[in-house]
Design a protein around this motif. Structure first.
Motif, PDB file in Angstrom:
ATOM      1  N   ASP A  37      64.674  56.794  23.768  1.00 19.55           N
ATOM      2  CA  ASP A  37      63.383  57.446  23.998  1.00 19.55           C
ATOM      3  C   ASP A  37      62.758  57.902  22.687  1.00 19.55           C
ATOM      4  OD1 ASP A  37      63.543  57.390  26.840  1.00 19.55           O
ATOM      5  OD2 ASP A  37      64.965  59.012  26.714  1.00 19.55           O
ATOM      6  N   PHE A  39      61.207  57.772  18.829  1.00 18.99           N
ATOM      7  CA  PHE A  39      60.276  56.885  18.151  1.00 18.99           C
ATOM      8  C   PHE A  39      59.966  57.459  16.785  1.00 18.99           C
ATOM      9  CE2 PHE A  39      56.012  54.687  17.873  1.00 18.99           C
ATOM     10  CZ  PHE A  39      56.573  53.443  17.649  1.00 18.99           C
ATOM     11  N   ALA A 120      57.200  59.300  23.866  1.00 20.39           N
ATOM     12  CA  ALA A 120      56.999  60.057  22.618  1.00 20.39           C
ATOM     13  C   ALA A 120      55.648  60.779  22.702  1.00 20.39           C
ATOM     14  CB  ALA A 120      57.041  59.120  21.416  1.00 20.39           C
ATOM     15  N   TYR A 171      62.075  48.964  35.434  1.00 25.54           N
ATOM     16  CA  TYR A 171      60.663  48.790  35.084  1.00 25.54           C
ATOM     17  C   TYR A 171      60.120  47.453  35.613  1.00 25.54           C
ATOM     18  CZ  TYR A 171      59.137  52.713  32.087  1.00 25.54           C
ATOM     19  OH  TYR A 171      58.708  53.944  31.621  1.00 25.54           O
TER      20      TYR A 171
HETATM   21  C1  LIG Z   1      60.359  50.067  19.541  1.00 26.18           C
HETATM   22  S1  LIG Z   1      59.093  51.064  20.134  1.00 26.18           S
HETATM   23  C2  LIG Z   1      57.734  49.917  20.320  1.00 26.18           C
HETATM   24  C3  LIG Z   1      56.401  50.601  20.291  1.00 26.18           C
HETATM   25  C4  LIG Z   1      55.184  49.683  20.344  1.00 26.18           C
HETATM   26  N1  LIG Z   1      55.082  48.993  21.604  1.00 26.18           N
HETATM   27  C5  LIG Z   1      55.222  48.748  19.188  1.00 26.18           C
HETATM   28  O1  LIG Z   1      55.486  47.572  19.387  1.00 26.18           O
HETATM   29  O2  LIG Z   1      55.017  49.219  18.068  1.00 26.18           O
HETATM   30  C6  LIG Z   1      59.533  51.447  21.812  1.00 26.18           C
HETATM   31  C7  LIG Z   1      58.550  52.383  22.465  1.00 26.18           C
HETATM   32  O3  LIG Z   1      58.943  52.632  23.803  1.00 26.18           O
HETATM   33  C8  LIG Z   1      58.896  54.042  24.045  1.00 26.18           C
HETATM   34  N2  LIG Z   1      59.845  54.294  25.132  1.00 26.18           N
HETATM   35  C9  LIG Z   1      61.196  54.423  25.067  1.00 26.18           C
HETATM   36  N3  LIG Z   1      61.723  54.616  26.288  1.00 26.18           N
HETATM   37  C10 LIG Z   1      60.677  54.588  27.157  1.00 26.18           C
HETATM   38  C11 LIG Z   1      60.561  54.715  28.575  1.00 26.18           C
HETATM   39  N4  LIG Z   1      61.626  54.911  29.346  1.00 26.18           N
HETATM   40  N5  LIG Z   1      59.329  54.632  29.133  1.00 26.18           N
HETATM   41  C12 LIG Z   1      58.229  54.438  28.355  1.00 26.18           C
HETATM   42  N6  LIG Z   1      58.270  54.320  27.023  1.00 26.18           N
HETATM   43  C13 LIG Z   1      59.484  54.384  26.421  1.00 26.18           C
HETATM   44  C14 LIG Z   1      59.232  54.662  22.708  1.00 26.18           C
HETATM   45  O4  LIG Z   1      58.819  55.993  22.602  1.00 26.18           O
HETATM   46  C15 LIG Z   1      58.453  53.732  21.782  1.00 26.18           C
HETATM   47  O5  LIG Z   1      57.095  54.077  21.705  1.00 26.18           O
END
Ligand SMILES: C[S@@+](CC[C@H](N)C(=O)[O-])C[C@H]1O[C@@H](n2cnc3c(N)ncnc32)[C@H](O)[C@@H]1O
Length: 256
Positions: A37, A39, A120, A171
């Motif tokens: 979770d 970031f 985040a 999801y």
């Molecule tokens: C590796 S980052 C990618 C962010 C963006 N999509 C990019 O490509 O730059 C993964 C993202 O998923 C979010 N995230 C992690 N777990 C999540 C969840 N259960 N539901 C929604 N978002 C989540 C994180 O906070 C982060 O913003």
């Protein structure tokens, strides 16, 4: 090298040194349930992008991930597939993070509503302020606040290769539920097409420490078979850069 070039190089080296994990420095988000979770830190990243003279999206692509143009190349592929020409009136994105795909999606189409599910909090707030998107409460893998069959384009980029198998799987069902007949579901995963022996060696030797569930794999056929049972057929798949290798972007269409 020019002064600007050497400043950028110093910045890049410094940032890379800081990055312990997926090419991202990590901050614990407000409703974190553990590593995935987390970031990149909001304030520090915004400051560094400004200092480098880049948009935050280009900064993430270019400096943090070392893959300049990666986001745009995925958007270009989606445009070529007619994703934006379909004029999606409603878009939903899971895990938009810095908003690098969101920003470019909004250059391609003008939805009436763009919902985000993002753990985040500082980044979600930033995206709401900057792009007037709607941030939905984000808990685990639920899209419960979004009604059935209400979204034309559901997308997630670089999310399902960072979360657990269960999180991604849950999801998927939700994505299919909220998509309108005729709508599209787009996400990337690290499939067998991304994992030939040479790439396995690259991951093993240059993949860094990883963390928690990163990098996570998902068989392509598993996705295809699952979404088929949910009324969604695979339209296209293409590779996109991720970390030291790639993920595969899968484009599904829900039958009308
Ligand atoms: C590796 S980052 C990618 C962010 C963006 N999509 C990019 O490509 O730059 C993964 C993202 O998923 C979010 N995230 C992690 N777990 C999540 C969840 N259960 N539901 C929604 N978002 C989540 C994180 O906070 C982060 O913003």
């Amino acid at each position: 090298m020019s002064t600007a070039g050497s400043a950028k190089s110093v910045l890049k080296t410094g940032v890379k040194r800081l990055l312990g994990r997926a090419g991202f420095d990590i901050v614990r988000s407000t409703n974190s349930r553990g590593g995935v979770d987390d970031f990149i830190p909001f304030e520090a990243t915004m400051r560094a992008a400004r200092a480098a003279g880049l948009s935050v999206g280009d900064y993430v692509d270019e400096v943090m991930n070392g893959t300049p143009g990666a986001t745009q190349s995925t958007i270009d592929e989606l445009r070529a597939l007619g994703v934006f020409a379909a004029n999606p009136g409603t878009v939903l994105e899971i895990g938009p993070g810095s908003g690098r795909y969101l920003e470019k999606t909004l250059k391609e189409c003008s939805p009436d509503r763009y919902e985000i599910y993002e753990t985040a909090r500082p980044w979600a707030d930033h995206l709401v302020d900057t792009y007037k998107v709607v941030a939905r409460p984000t808990e685990g893998s639920s899209l419960a606040p979004t009604p059935d069959a209400s979204i034309d384009l559901v997308q997630a980029h670089k999310v399902f290769n960072t979360v657990t198998f269960l999180c991604a799987s849950r999801y998927y069902f939700e994505m299919a539920r909220v998509t309108r007949p005729g709508g599209r579901i787009i996400f990337d995963v690290m499939t067998e097409n991304c994992l030939d022996p040479a790439t396995m060696r690259t991951w093993a030797t240059k993949g860094g420490a990883g963390h928690g569930s990163y990098p996570a794999t998902m068989p392509r056929q598993t996705c295809v078979d699952l979404f088929a049972t949910l009324g969604c057929s695979l339209e296209a798949g293409f590779l996109a850069p991720m970390g030291v290798a790639s993920t595969e972007v899968l484009v599904f269409k829900k039958s009308a």
